[in-house]
Scaffold this motif. Sequence first.
Motif, PDB file in Angstrom:
ATOM      1  N   ARG A 185     -11.034   8.495  11.421  1.00  0.00           N
ATOM      2  CA  ARG A 185     -11.204   7.538  10.328  1.00  0.00           C
ATOM      3  C   ARG A 185     -12.100   8.069   9.212  1.00  0.00           C
ATOM      4  O   ARG A 185     -12.009   7.608   8.063  1.00  0.00           O
ATOM      5  CB  ARG A 185     -11.770   6.213  10.859  1.00  0.00           C
ATOM      6  N   ARG A 229      -5.163   1.857   5.827  1.00  0.00           N
ATOM      7  CA  ARG A 229      -5.799   1.424   7.073  1.00  0.00           C
ATOM      8  C   ARG A 229      -4.893   1.726   8.260  1.00  0.00           C
ATOM      9  O   ARG A 229      -3.674   1.738   8.127  1.00  0.00           O
ATOM     10  CB  ARG A 229      -6.066  -0.086   7.018  1.00  0.00           C
ATOM     11  N   GLN A 262     -11.638   7.567   5.235  1.00  0.00           N
ATOM     12  CA  GLN A 262     -12.755   6.963   4.504  1.00  0.00           C
ATOM     13  C   GLN A 262     -13.165   7.813   3.306  1.00  0.00           C
ATOM     14  O   GLN A 262     -13.325   7.303   2.187  1.00  0.00           O
ATOM     15  CB  GLN A 262     -13.941   6.786   5.448  1.00  0.00           C
ATOM     16  N   LYS A 276      -6.461  -0.166   0.984  1.00  0.00           N
ATOM     17  CA  LYS A 276      -6.146  -0.887   2.208  1.00  0.00           C
ATOM     18  C   LYS A 276      -4.833  -0.419   2.826  1.00  0.00           C
ATOM     19  O   LYS A 276      -4.629  -0.539   4.032  1.00  0.00           O
ATOM     20  CB  LYS A 276      -6.072  -2.392   1.925  1.00  0.00           C
TER      21      LYS A 276
END
Length: 240
Positions: free
Chosen positions: A218, A237, A222, A234
């Motif tokens: 992640r 994600r 990020q 988003k």
Amino acid sequence: MSATKLTTIREFCTANSNPEIIKKYQRYFKEGYDGYGIDDKLFLRQIEDWQEQWKAEMTIDSYLDLGDELMKTGRFDEKHVAINFLKSCRADFSKDTFQRVGRWFDYGINNWATTDVLCMLILSALLLDKVIGLEDLKTWIDAESEWKRRAVPVALVELDKSSMDLSPSEALDLVDPLMLDDSEYVQKGIGTLLRGLWKKYPAEVEEFLMKWKDSCGRLIVQYATEKMDKDYRKKFRKSK
């Protein structure tokens, strides 16, 4: 000759150690900061003075030999001396230079900052001057050292900052095998590279991220999406 210079360097470092700078730097290194804490401007001026004093007797091989010793036994600041000394020999860089600094990761380079300085001052020059190609850097992907693996994307970050037109397909192909790396420092390096590439090649980077978003670390996503609109990011994600 090397022993005398090692003594000179270490005497300077000891004499100019600053506890306040040590305290400041300790916050940035989870793995620990083993340095003298020397003021950057003072240190860089001294390195330039040493280069001027020793230029008649030092060659790239001499600096590599001295660098080997500084990497094996030196503290944080001393390792950066080795890198800055070598930087002054850019005109004489060769494939051997690449191989020698690659071995520094085996016994000397042990944090993100030293890795990144090496990328900025040495690896980027080797690539920009076409002494090595991306296929040479690719040999580091399976390295045991997480810092050596981190150097792969970080070296490309430096290329992306330069005037060199870094092909997005070449860059993405190079880091593709590292996308499942569990080192947070490798992930941060990849994410930083993708963030920079996205500014120039958004379609290619977004397609790459969509391919990996459900499986990669992640921190990669990020860092890569940091400059995107809050709502837009988003879409990257991880799927539930």
